[in-house]
Motif scaffolding. Structure first.
Motif, short mmCIF file in Angstrom:
data_model
loop_
_atom_site.label_atom_id
_atom_site.label_comp_id
_atom_site.label_asym_id
_atom_site.label_seq_id
_atom_site.Cartn_x
_atom_site.Cartn_y
_atom_site.Cartn_z
N LEU A 255 0.83 81.89 17.21
CA LEU A 255 1.83 81.74 18.98
C LEU A 255 3.30 82.91 18.54
O LEU A 255 2.90 83.80 19.09
CB LEU A 255 2.57 80.40 18.94
N VAL A 256 3.16 83.03 16.96
CA VAL A 256 4.34 84.69 16.51
C VAL A 256 3.24 85.33 16.94
O VAL A 256 4.07 86.73 17.43
CB VAL A 256 5.06 84.22 15.29
N GLN A 257 1.88 85.65 16.87
CA GLN A 257 1.15 86.54 16.83
C GLN A 257 1.23 87.29 18.19
O GLN A 257 1.34 88.35 18.56
CB GLN A 257 0.08 86.84 15.08
N TYR A 258 0.83 86.03 18.40
CA TYR A 258 0.82 85.62 20.20
C TYR A 258 1.37 86.47 20.58
O TYR A 258 1.75 87.35 21.37
CB TYR A 258 0.07 84.75 20.70
N ALA A 259 2.37 86.18 20.44
CA ALA A 259 4.21 86.87 21.27
C ALA A 259 4.21 87.95 21.02
O ALA A 259 4.66 89.14 21.45
CB ALA A 259 5.14 86.16 21.35
N SER A 260 4.12 88.68 19.59
CA SER A 260 4.23 89.82 18.69
C SER A 260 2.51 91.00 19.10
O SER A 260 3.31 91.83 20.37
CB SER A 260 4.18 89.54 17.45
N LEU A 261 2.05 90.56 20.00
CA LEU A 261 1.26 91.10 20.57
C LEU A 261 1.46 91.01 22.12
O LEU A 261 0.75 92.74 22.50
CB LEU A 261 -0.89 90.99 20.54
N GLU A 262 1.90 90.54 22.52
CA GLU A 262 2.20 90.79 24.29
C GLU A 262 3.33 91.28 24.36
O GLU A 262 3.16 92.71 25.33
CB GLU A 262 2.78 88.96 24.13
N GLN A 263 4.10 91.74 23.00
CA GLN A 263 5.38 92.57 23.30
C GLN A 263 5.07 94.23 23.15
O GLN A 263 5.65 94.97 23.90
CB GLN A 263 6.42 91.86 22.19
N GLN A 264 3.97 93.64 22.02
CA GLN A 264 3.74 95.09 21.76
C GLN A 264 3.27 95.87 23.48
O GLN A 264 2.60 97.05 23.54
CB GLN A 264 2.10 95.00 20.59
N VAL A 265 2.03 95.21 23.72
CA VAL A 265 1.24 95.44 24.82
C VAL A 265 2.69 96.09 25.95
O VAL A 265 1.53 96.80 27.13
CB VAL A 265 0.27 94.39 25.58
N ALA A 266 3.66 94.87 26.93
CA ALA A 266 4.56 95.06 27.61
C ALA A 266 4.93 96.79 27.48
O ALA A 266 5.45 97.55 27.97
CB ALA A 266 5.13 94.44 27.62
N ASN A 267 5.25 97.01 25.50
CA ASN A 267 6.05 98.70 25.36
C ASN A 267 5.01 99.72 25.60
O ASN A 267 5.54 100.87 26.23
CB ASN A 267 6.75 98.58 23.55
N GLY A 268 3.74 99.19 25.59
CA GLY A 268 2.94 100.79 25.72
C GLY A 268 2.73 100.54 27.50
O GLY A 268 3.34 102.11 27.32
N ASP A 269 2.73 99.58 27.73
CA ASP A 269 2.64 99.89 29.80
C ASP A 269 3.94 100.68 29.98
O ASP A 269 4.22 101.43 31.09
CB ASP A 269 3.00 98.33 30.41
N LYS A 270 5.20 99.77 29.33
CA LYS A 270 6.80 100.96 29.47
C LYS A 270 6.63 102.08 29.22
O LYS A 270 6.80 103.56 29.08
CB LYS A 270 8.00 100.17 28.80
N LEU A 271 5.83 103.09 27.95
CA LEU A 271 5.13 103.98 27.23
C LEU A 271 4.72 104.94 28.15
O LEU A 271 5.17 106.20 28.92
CB LEU A 271 5.08 104.42 25.56
#
Length: 196
Positions: free
Chosen positions: A34-50
């Protein structure tokens, strides 16, 4: 990254669906996933913001770099410049020594407003016009073109290259490329040779 995120979700849900009820997944391992999932989700969101940030910067186009030219004196390829603060300035290069150089300033309609002789030596020469016509008429603004006619002792033409000098008064990026305005005269940013 987005496809990895979806694959991770699919695997996690499949794992929950097919687990043996008598021997469930270890909670420590499940929490780690679940932690890995949350981290991956955050990375995807950061990529969208960039991506959004890069898009916003690109929307500014070259105009954002053109802002730095405002108020600066530029030298650019060309022969037409604006009469600013009672002066219009050019530079001209002679490919060889000339015996005669005539400098002719014309207005926007092609009418000759001023004529004089210029320096004849090979190389770079500066010319400034104060807005006073050959007949004494005072010109206050507008776009003016310098024509340099140079001939050698055999009356053959000597090659001439002209450049304009002026202060950038505005920047326009509406056409998709950056255009600098020196008074009423528009020049492409790619034509700028020096900035001071």
């Amino acid at each position: 990254m987005a496809s990895n995120y979806e694959m991770f979700m699919t695997l996690l849900l499949k794992q929950l669906e097919v687990q043996d009820p008598t021997d469930p997944v270890d909670t420590t391992e499940y929490t780690s996933q679940l932690v890995q999932y949350a981290s991956l989700e955050q990375q995807v969101a950061n990529g969208d913001k960039l991506d959004s940030l890069i898009s916003a910067v690109n929307d500014l186009g070259y105009g954002s770099t053109g802002i730095g030219y405002l108020g600066r004196t530029v030298e650019a390829s060309g022969d037409t410049t604006a009469l600013q603060d009672g002066s219009a300035s050019w530079e001209y290069d002679l490919d060889d020594d000339a015996s005669s150089v005539t400098l002719t300033v014309t207005d926007e309609n092609g009418k000759t407003v001023y004529t004089t002789t210029g320096e004849t030596g090979e190389g770079t020469h500066s010319f400034s016009w104060d807005g006073t016509g050959s007949n004494g008429t005072s010109y206050s603004s507008g776009a003016y073109t310098l024509t340099v006619t140079a001939t050698d002792s055999a009356k053959a033409s000597v090659g001439v290259d002209t450049r304009i000098k002026g202060t950038v008064t505005s920047v326009d990026n509406s056409s998709g490329s950056t255009v600098l305005n020196i008074g009423d005269v528009a020049i492409e940013v790619d034509d700028v040779l020096t900035v001071s």
